[in-house]
Design a protein around this motif. Structure first.
Motif, PDB file in Angstrom:
ATOM      1  N   ASP A 214      41.998  43.119  44.941  1.00  0.00           N
ATOM      2  CA  ASP A 214      40.896  42.357  44.588  1.00  0.00           C
ATOM      3  C   ASP A 214      40.707  42.353  42.910  1.00  0.00           C
ATOM      4  O   ASP A 214      40.608  41.505  42.142  1.00  0.00           O
ATOM      5  CB  ASP A 214      39.682  42.237  45.404  1.00  0.00           C
ATOM      6  CG  ASP A 214      38.760  41.358  44.805  1.00  0.00           C
ATOM      7  OD1 ASP A 214      38.833  39.760  45.356  1.00  0.00           O
ATOM      8  OD2 ASP A 214      37.816  41.331  44.202  1.00  0.00           O
ATOM      9  N   THR A 215      40.330  43.509  42.477  1.00  0.00           N
ATOM     10  CA  THR A 215      39.815  43.803  41.290  1.00  0.00           C
ATOM     11  C   THR A 215      41.025  43.608  40.259  1.00  0.00           C
ATOM     12  O   THR A 215      40.925  42.814  39.296  1.00  0.00           O
ATOM     13  CB  THR A 215      39.687  45.589  41.143  1.00  0.00           C
ATOM     14  OG1 THR A 215      38.259  45.734  42.031  1.00  0.00           O
ATOM     15  CG2 THR A 215      39.280  45.959  39.508  1.00  0.00           C
ATOM     16  N   HIS A 216      42.291  43.879  40.600  1.00  0.00           N
ATOM     17  CA  HIS A 216      43.441  43.516  39.825  1.00  0.00           C
ATOM     18  C   HIS A 216      43.621  42.291  39.614  1.00  0.00           C
ATOM     19  O   HIS A 216      43.846  41.634  38.586  1.00  0.00           O
ATOM     20  CB  HIS A 216      44.850  44.231  40.431  1.00  0.00           C
ATOM     21  CG  HIS A 216      46.121  43.634  39.963  1.00  0.00           C
ATOM     22  ND1 HIS A 216      46.573  44.306  38.870  1.00  0.00           N
ATOM     23  CD2 HIS A 216      46.974  42.869  40.394  1.00  0.00           C
ATOM     24  CE1 HIS A 216      47.685  43.781  38.463  1.00  0.00           C
ATOM     25  NE2 HIS A 216      47.872  42.878  39.592  1.00  0.00           N
ATOM     26  N   LEU A 217      43.424  41.378  40.694  1.00  0.00           N
ATOM     27  CA  LEU A 217      43.883  40.021  40.603  1.00  0.00           C
ATOM     28  C   LEU A 217      42.638  39.364  39.805  1.00  0.00           C
ATOM     29  O   LEU A 217      42.973  38.317  38.925  1.00  0.00           O
ATOM     30  CB  LEU A 217      43.935  39.272  41.870  1.00  0.00           C
ATOM     31  CG  LEU A 217      45.213  39.735  42.652  1.00  0.00           C
ATOM     32  CD1 LEU A 217      45.119  39.091  44.088  1.00  0.00           C
ATOM     33  CD2 LEU A 217      46.399  39.266  41.746  1.00  0.00           C
ATOM     34  N   GLN A 218      41.338  39.693  39.771  1.00  0.00           N
ATOM     35  CA  GLN A 218      40.315  39.244  39.144  1.00  0.00           C
ATOM     36  C   GLN A 218      40.367  39.624  37.793  1.00  0.00           C
ATOM     37  O   GLN A 218      40.102  38.792  36.893  1.00  0.00           O
ATOM     38  CB  GLN A 218      39.059  39.834  39.788  1.00  0.00           C
ATOM     39  CG  GLN A 218      38.673  39.626  41.299  1.00  0.00           C
ATOM     40  CD  GLN A 218      38.099  38.053  41.303  1.00  0.00           C
ATOM     41  OE1 GLN A 218      38.199  37.395  40.392  1.00  0.00           O
ATOM     42  NE2 GLN A 218      37.539  37.667  42.519  1.00  0.00           N
ATOM     43  N   ASP A 219      41.030  40.902  37.367  1.00  0.00           N
ATOM     44  CA  ASP A 219      41.054  41.157  35.938  1.00  0.00           C
ATOM     45  C   ASP A 219      42.274  40.286  35.292  1.00  0.00           C
ATOM     46  O   ASP A 219      42.123  40.035  34.062  1.00  0.00           O
ATOM     47  CB  ASP A 219      41.451  42.531  35.824  1.00  0.00           C
ATOM     48  CG  ASP A 219      40.227  43.620  36.211  1.00  0.00           C
ATOM     49  OD1 ASP A 219      39.060  43.234  36.276  1.00  0.00           O
ATOM     50  OD2 ASP A 219      40.459  44.634  36.527  1.00  0.00           O
ATOM     51  N   ARG A 220      43.286  40.034  36.087  1.00  0.00           N
ATOM     52  CA  ARG A 220      44.419  39.412  35.583  1.00  0.00           C
ATOM     53  C   ARG A 220      43.805  37.549  35.321  1.00  0.00           C
ATOM     54  O   ARG A 220      44.525  37.345  34.568  1.00  0.00           O
ATOM     55  CB  ARG A 220      45.545  39.458  36.463  1.00  0.00           C
ATOM     56  CG  ARG A 220      46.757  38.723  36.052  1.00  0.00           C
ATOM     57  CD  ARG A 220      48.061  39.301  36.676  1.00  0.00           C
ATOM     58  NE  ARG A 220      47.917  38.388  38.025  1.00  0.00           N
ATOM     59  CZ  ARG A 220      49.199  38.484  38.962  1.00  0.00           C
ATOM     60  NH1 ARG A 220      50.203  39.469  38.561  1.00  0.00           N
ATOM     61  NH2 ARG A 220      49.365  37.852  39.977  1.00  0.00           N
ATOM     62  N   ARG A 221      43.095  37.337  36.333  1.00  0.00           N
ATOM     63  CA  ARG A 221      42.679  35.975  36.102  1.00  0.00           C
ATOM     64  C   ARG A 221      41.449  35.880  34.768  1.00  0.00           C
ATOM     65  O   ARG A 221      41.521  34.887  34.105  1.00  0.00           O
ATOM     66  CB  ARG A 221      41.989  35.284  37.298  1.00  0.00           C
ATOM     67  CG  ARG A 221      41.130  34.255  37.673  1.00  0.00           C
ATOM     68  CD  ARG A 221      40.689  33.796  38.574  1.00  0.00           C
ATOM     69  NE  ARG A 221      41.340  33.763  39.784  1.00  0.00           N
ATOM     70  CZ  ARG A 221      40.934  33.669  40.945  1.00  0.00           C
ATOM     71  NH1 ARG A 221      39.747  33.595  41.179  1.00  0.00           N
ATOM     72  NH2 ARG A 221      41.561  33.662  42.071  1.00  0.00           N
TER      73      ARG A 221
END
Length: 224
Positions: A214-221
């Motif tokens: 979740d953190t990885h995808l939020q940071d990428r977004r």
């Protein structure tokens, strides 16, 4: 080509998150984990999807319906009790048909899908392999060229993403059974190809890894 998403597991490692919610519906970056799969399949040009369900399966069916909202057509393979990977595929073959299909574990996340033409005409499977994660340091299979072997280190980890020919399971008796022994027999018969990807991959098997994804995808977004 059709795709099958495996979504019938009990999600025991994800408890307590899965006590009342099936793992495929756990939210990641604002949407259920399984929706990420559907969107990636659609982008890859695959819009015919079979999903097997068992534990809290009606919740998944209600959430996704026929798939129209995500640009795909979903057919549901219902299992009264989980049939494991091999049994689930065999049970779904009437929906999958006679052609090779893309198989995705519902509890992984990856940027990469194999090319639909990667499966050789005499092969029963084509596996996507990734670098070994910290929780699985010894890996699963060796890769030499594009051939998969059961060999000594260095090994890579099976990503839970593959191309499968129905003949791999078609002659097995119905019921619950694992896919791994059939894959290993096919590997020993030199009928399994593979590829290695360095794209981001996560086995979303624990609450901690779910939170990390979740953190990885939020940071990428929302990059800093």
């Amino acid at each position: 080509m059709k795709a099958m998403i495996l979504a019938a597991g009990l999600g025991k490692r994800m408890r307590p998150l899965t006590d009342h919610c099936p793992k495929p519906l756990l939210p990641v970056a604002g949407k259920p984990l399984i929706v990420h799969h559907l969107e990636r399949l659609k982008r890859a040009g695959i819009d015919q999807v079979v999903i097997n369900v068992s534990y809290r399966g009606e919740q998944i069916i209600k959430a996704l319906g026929d798939g129209h909202a995500h640009g795909v057509n979903i057919q549901w393979s219902r299992e009264a009790t989980p049939l494991e990977t091999g049994g689930g595929i065999l049970h779904a073959l009437p929906l999958l048909g006679e052609n090779p299909f893309l198989l995705i574990n519902g509890d992984v996340w990856c940027d990469h899908l194999p090319d639909v033409g990667a499966l050789g005409k005499d092969d029963l499977a084509h596996l996507v392999l990734v670098d070994n994660p910290g929780h699985h340091p010894d890996g699963d299979f060796a890769l030499r060229g594009n051939r998969v072997y059961q060999g000594p280190a260095p090994r890579l980890t099976f990503a839970g993403i593959s191309l499968i020919r129905p003949a791999l399971v078609a002659n097995h008796p119905a019921g619950a059974f694992a896919l791994a022994p059939l894959l290993k027999h096919a590997i020993d018969s030199q009928r399994v190809s593979g590829e290695h990807t360095a794209q981001h991959w996560v086995d979303v098997g624990t609450p901690e890894r779910l939170a990390e994804l979740d953190t990885h995808l939020q940071d990428r977004r929302h990059p800093q």
